[in-house]
Design an enzyme around this catalytic site. Structure first.
Site, PDB file in Angstrom:
ATOM      1  N   HIS A  64     -29.751 -59.677 -24.476  1.00 37.85           N
ATOM      2  CA  HIS A  64     -28.348 -60.097 -24.392  1.00 37.85           C
ATOM      3  C   HIS A  64     -28.139 -61.432 -25.085  1.00 37.85           C
ATOM      4  O   HIS A  64     -27.131 -61.669 -25.738  1.00 37.85           O
ATOM      5  CB  HIS A  64     -27.958 -60.252 -22.907  1.00 37.85           C
ATOM      6  CG  HIS A  64     -26.794 -59.401 -22.548  1.00 37.85           C
ATOM      7  ND1 HIS A  64     -26.576 -58.945 -21.286  1.00 37.85           N
ATOM      8  CD2 HIS A  64     -25.784 -58.915 -23.298  1.00 37.85           C
ATOM      9  CE1 HIS A  64     -25.477 -58.221 -21.270  1.00 37.85           C
ATOM     10  NE2 HIS A  64     -24.986 -58.183 -22.483  1.00 37.85           N
ATOM     11  N   ARG A 104     -25.027 -44.487 -27.128  1.00 37.26           N
ATOM     12  CA  ARG A 104     -25.968 -44.379 -26.011  1.00 37.26           C
ATOM     13  C   ARG A 104     -25.166 -43.898 -24.800  1.00 37.26           C
ATOM     14  O   ARG A 104     -24.305 -44.630 -24.304  1.00 37.26           O
ATOM     15  CB  ARG A 104     -26.593 -45.740 -25.705  1.00 37.26           C
ATOM     16  CG  ARG A 104     -27.492 -46.288 -26.812  1.00 37.26           C
ATOM     17  CD  ARG A 104     -28.002 -47.678 -26.438  1.00 37.26           C
ATOM     18  NE  ARG A 104     -29.144 -48.092 -27.220  1.00 37.26           N
ATOM     19  CZ  ARG A 104     -29.117 -49.081 -28.126  1.00 37.26           C
ATOM     20  NH1 ARG A 104     -28.005 -49.741 -28.356  1.00 37.26           N
ATOM     21  NH2 ARG A 104     -30.209 -49.420 -28.779  1.00 37.26           N
ATOM     22  N   GLU A 110     -38.769 -42.112 -32.816  1.00 39.03           N
ATOM     23  CA  GLU A 110     -39.155 -43.371 -32.189  1.00 39.03           C
ATOM     24  C   GLU A 110     -40.549 -43.279 -31.574  1.00 39.03           C
ATOM     25  O   GLU A 110     -41.022 -44.202 -30.929  1.00 39.03           O
ATOM     26  CB  GLU A 110     -38.104 -43.839 -31.174  1.00 39.03           C
ATOM     27  CG  GLU A 110     -37.498 -42.744 -30.339  1.00 39.03           C
ATOM     28  CD  GLU A 110     -36.306 -43.208 -29.495  1.00 39.03           C
ATOM     29  OE1 GLU A 110     -35.968 -44.394 -29.485  1.00 39.03           O
ATOM     30  OE2 GLU A 110     -35.729 -42.339 -28.816  1.00 39.03           O
ATOM     31  N   ASN A 154     -36.801 -49.823 -32.348  1.00 40.91           N
ATOM     32  CA  ASN A 154     -37.178 -50.600 -31.150  1.00 40.91           C
ATOM     33  C   ASN A 154     -38.343 -49.906 -30.442  1.00 40.91           C
ATOM     34  O   ASN A 154     -39.370 -50.515 -30.152  1.00 40.91           O
ATOM     35  CB  ASN A 154     -36.003 -50.720 -30.174  1.00 40.91           C
ATOM     36  CG  ASN A 154     -34.740 -51.243 -30.837  1.00 40.91           C
ATOM     37  OD1 ASN A 154     -34.795 -51.878 -31.866  1.00 40.91           O
ATOM     38  ND2 ASN A 154     -33.597 -50.955 -30.241  1.00 40.91           N
ATOM     39  N   ASP A 155     -38.159 -48.623 -30.159  1.00 39.57           N
ATOM     40  CA  ASP A 155     -39.245 -47.895 -29.495  1.00 39.57           C
ATOM     41  C   ASP A 155     -40.391 -47.592 -30.461  1.00 39.57           C
ATOM     42  O   ASP A 155     -41.554 -47.572 -30.066  1.00 39.57           O
ATOM     43  CB  ASP A 155     -38.725 -46.588 -28.868  1.00 39.57           C
ATOM     44  CG  ASP A 155     -38.138 -46.838 -27.486  1.00 39.57           C
ATOM     45  OD1 ASP A 155     -38.789 -47.538 -26.693  1.00 39.57           O
ATOM     46  OD2 ASP A 155     -37.025 -46.355 -27.223  1.00 39.57           O
ATOM     47  N   ARG A 171     -41.769 -53.338 -24.879  1.00 43.35           N
ATOM     48  CA  ARG A 171     -40.631 -54.040 -25.490  1.00 43.35           C
ATOM     49  C   ARG A 171     -39.909 -54.970 -24.524  1.00 43.35           C
ATOM     50  O   ARG A 171     -39.077 -55.764 -24.938  1.00 43.35           O
ATOM     51  CB  ARG A 171     -39.660 -53.043 -26.126  1.00 43.35           C
ATOM     52  CG  ARG A 171     -38.978 -52.131 -25.151  1.00 43.35           C
ATOM     53  CD  ARG A 171     -38.238 -51.038 -25.875  1.00 43.35           C
ATOM     54  NE  ARG A 171     -36.846 -51.382 -26.109  1.00 43.35           N
ATOM     55  CZ  ARG A 171     -35.929 -50.503 -26.509  1.00 43.35           C
ATOM     56  NH1 ARG A 171     -36.269 -49.249 -26.743  1.00 43.35           N
ATOM     57  NH2 ARG A 171     -34.689 -50.843 -26.691  1.00 43.35           N
ATOM     58  N   CYS A 221     -31.315 -46.657 -36.510  1.00 44.11           N
ATOM     59  CA  CYS A 221     -30.360 -47.166 -35.526  1.00 44.11           C
ATOM     60  C   CYS A 221     -30.987 -48.182 -34.590  1.00 44.11           C
ATOM     61  O   CYS A 221     -30.365 -48.603 -33.631  1.00 44.11           O
ATOM     62  CB  CYS A 221     -29.724 -46.025 -34.730  1.00 44.11           C
ATOM     63  SG  CYS A 221     -30.908 -45.131 -33.718  1.00 44.11           S
TER      64      CYS A 221
HETATM   65  C1  PEP Z   1     -34.633 -47.526 -30.413  1.00 39.09           C
HETATM   66  O1  PEP Z   1     -35.546 -47.257 -29.650  1.00 39.09           O
HETATM   67  O2  PEP Z   1     -34.800 -48.129 -31.513  1.00 39.09           O
HETATM   68  C2  PEP Z   1     -33.244 -47.176 -30.073  1.00 39.09           C
HETATM   69  C3  PEP Z   1     -32.279 -47.329 -30.956  1.00 39.09           C
HETATM   70  O3  PEP Z   1     -32.984 -46.707 -28.828  1.00 39.09           O
HETATM   71  P1  PEP Z   1     -32.953 -47.642 -27.511  1.00 39.09           P
HETATM   72  O4  PEP Z   1     -32.970 -49.075 -27.975  1.00 39.09           O
HETATM   73  O5  PEP Z   1     -31.717 -47.262 -26.795  1.00 39.09           O
HETATM   74  O6  PEP Z   1     -34.217 -47.226 -26.827  1.00 39.09           O
HETATM   75 MG    MG Z   2     -35.269 -45.850 -28.018  1.00 45.04          MG
END
Ligand code: PEP
Ligand code: MG
Length: 542
Positions: free
Chosen positions: A176, A278, A403, A426-427, A437, A474
């Site tokens: 955040h 999401r 991911e 991210n994942d 993470r 994304c």
């Molecule tokens: C990701 O994992 O990069 C992703 C976009 O999904 P989230 O951040 O919601 O896990």
């Molecule tokens: Mg993800």
């Protein structure tokens, strides 16, 4: 001169004297008499802060924190602990930690709200102990704030004319705090180890685009970075409309949205659609499943807000210990590796089927057909099963998120089953580097510039090229203007990010042609480390 590297969190360059803040309390006040009193005081404080917030995002974060501070479940859990003999401040801290743990179990965006709950628990405990909340330093001149980490409530109040840059030792690119720094336009570098000791009291340059903090910079370096920043601010303000490279290759610039409000705000922004909707917010904390109609109404609202623009919807990304009680999934030791994402459909297929039906209903009502993708797909069989379910329900365009490294490595086979892929960096970073993470001090491993992550994106794009399927990104990587050029060089043709990040990415792409993006991609993948990758691409794009 000393150069510290971290993770770029909010683009831009700022120069100023560093002031270290350790978040110690500013003094004592009358302790709250009991939990309800503490709740009232903290809500009043957060509401006052919300009114003073310098950005809309800041205001909504503070309002959300105020809601946590009067959350009946949180207060009831603390009350039960207190009745069982725990002192009130400890009871509320423990209850908040439990609540945060539940959110972490959800993974993704919601897990990143865990820090907000812990912050609220700490504020309630401080009120009960008679400690006044810590206040951001006010040294009387513009400065660079250097801290171990920053709570969202503190970041939301920062005044960009006083705090010109932010450096934290902890924190990830999706917290955040990072999102708020971006919305305030304050350059920020996170996961920058040793920053407090090295920078405190010194002149520093915070390069939130490159992820660098230069301590005691030479006058030449200050001038060079300032000129670069003026140039890119000017380019950002000039560029509008669809994304494209200097030689006209279209790269769609899309928004990531996590709530209905987000979607309505994003719809008014200069974006080409939604690249990641999401849908978890509809399911969070529910004791019964949202009905077909409730879901269809919400999806229809989002689809009609975007008119004819593309909306990519991700089906429910849930973890097995998640607070979605109606899913009734067993508790697990390692939720990030457990029954989560698409895997929950092997236990409760009807929930996914109903969500797909609701999406099709919404498409019929609005005349806009969403693209629908599944989270956490690991194998060809999973991709095939999802595509079959989605097509049987009437979904026209079906995709997968990439991911999990296995899906990237087997992309030609996975993509042959569907119509598109969207890489969740991210994942993907979490699983490729085996780094949780949620752990702020693992920020360096979670850096999407890690060459291993880029290799996996390249493998996905190779699968896209072999099957003729489009590949987008994304994850937060898409919001980094230089990395965006690398991703385009790898073959990515749509980038989805927080809408505030779009202008900088658009301007960066307009300034480079495809051959340069391809050179940047080769340079990044040839590098030995994330820092080397960033440095060689920065040099090449200069
Ligand atoms: C990701 O994992 O990069 C992703 C976009 O999904 P989230 O951040 O919601 O896990
Ligand atoms: Mg993800």
């Amino acid at each position: 001169m000393e150069i510290l590297t971290g993770v770029p969190a909010s683009p831009g360059i700022a120069t100023g004297r560093a002031v270290r803040w350790d978040g110690t309390e500013s003094g004592r006040t009358d302790p709250a008499t009991d939990l309800p009193d503490a709740s009232q005081r903290v809500v009043a404080d957060l509401t006052r802060r919300a009114e003073a917030a310098t950005s809309t995002e800041g205001r909504s974060v503070l309002e959300a924190l105020a809601l946590f501070a009067e959350d009946p479940e949180l207060l009831a859990a603390a009350g039960r602990l207190e009745q069982a003999g725990t002192a009130a401040p400890e009871a509320v801290r423990t209850a908040a930690a439990g609540y945060a743990e539940q959110l972490r179990g959800l993974g993704g965006y919601l897990a990143e709200r865990a820090g907000d709950v812990v912050d609220v628990g700490e504020r309630l405990a401080a009120s009960l102990e008679g400690r006044a909340p810590a206040e951001i330093p006010q040294p009387g001149h513009p400065y660079v704030l250097v801290a171990l980490d920053l709570a969202p409530a503190d970041t939301a109040l920062l005044d960009p004319s006083a705090v010109v840059g932010i450096v934290t030792e902890h924190g990830g690119p999706t917290s955040h705090t990072t999102i708020l720094a971006r919305s305030l336009g304050i350059p920020a570098v996170v996961a920058c180890g040793g920053a407090r000791d090295s920078a405190d009291g010194h002149e520093v340059v915070v390069d939130g685009t490159a992820g660098e903090v230069v301590v005691d910079p030479t006058p030449d370096l200050v001038d060079e970075r300032a000129a670069r920043e003026r140039d890119s601010a000017e380019r950002r303000s000039r560029s509008t409309g669809p994304g494209r490279t200097a030689d006209g290759v279209a790269v769609r610039l899309l928004a990531n949205v996590g709530t209905l409000d987000d979607a309505l705000t994003a719809a008014a922004a200069d974006v080409e659609g939604v690249g990641l909707f999401r849908t978890e917010f509809l399911f969070l904390g529910r004791s019964d499943e949202p009905t077909l109609d409730e879901q269809a109404d919400t999806y229809a609202e989002v689809l009609s807000a975007f008119g004819g623009r593309t909306v990519v919807v991700r089906t429910l990304d849930a973890g097995s210990d998640k607070p979605v009680p109606f899913l009734d999934l067993p508790a697990e030791e390692n939720p990030a590796l457990g029954v989560r994402g698409l895997r929950t459909a092997s236990v409760r297929a009807e929930v996914l089927v109903r969500q797909l039906e609701a999406l099709v209903l919404a498409a019929e009502r609005t005349g806009t057909a969403p693209w629908v993708m599944a989270p956490m797909v690991a194998t060809v069989d999973e991709a095939r099963r999802f595509a079959t379910l989605a097509r049987e329900a009437g979904v026209g365009t079906v995709g997968v998120m990439v991911e999990v490294p296995s899906a990237a490595l087997r992309a030609p086979h996975v993509l042959a089953e569907v119509d598109f892929a969207s890489v969740g960096t991210n994942d993907l970073a979490q699983y490729a580097l085996a780094a949780d993470r949620q752990l702020g001090d693992l920020g360096e491993l979670l850096d999407p510039w890690q060459p291993a992550v880029l290799d996996l994106v390249a493998a996905t794009c190779a699968g896209g090229a072999a099957t003729g399927r489009p590949v987008g990104v994304c994850g937060e990587a898409a919001a980094d203007p230089r990395l965006a050029a690398v991703l385009v060089g790898l073959g990515v043709r749509s980038l989805s990010m927080a809408p505030v990040a779009v202008p900088a990415v658009r301007a960066a792409l307009e300034a480079v042609d495809l051959p340069t993006c391809e050179k940047a991609a080769t340079a990044a993948r040839s590098a030995a480390t994330a820092a080397d990758a960033r440095a060689s691409v920065t040099e090449l794009l200069r």
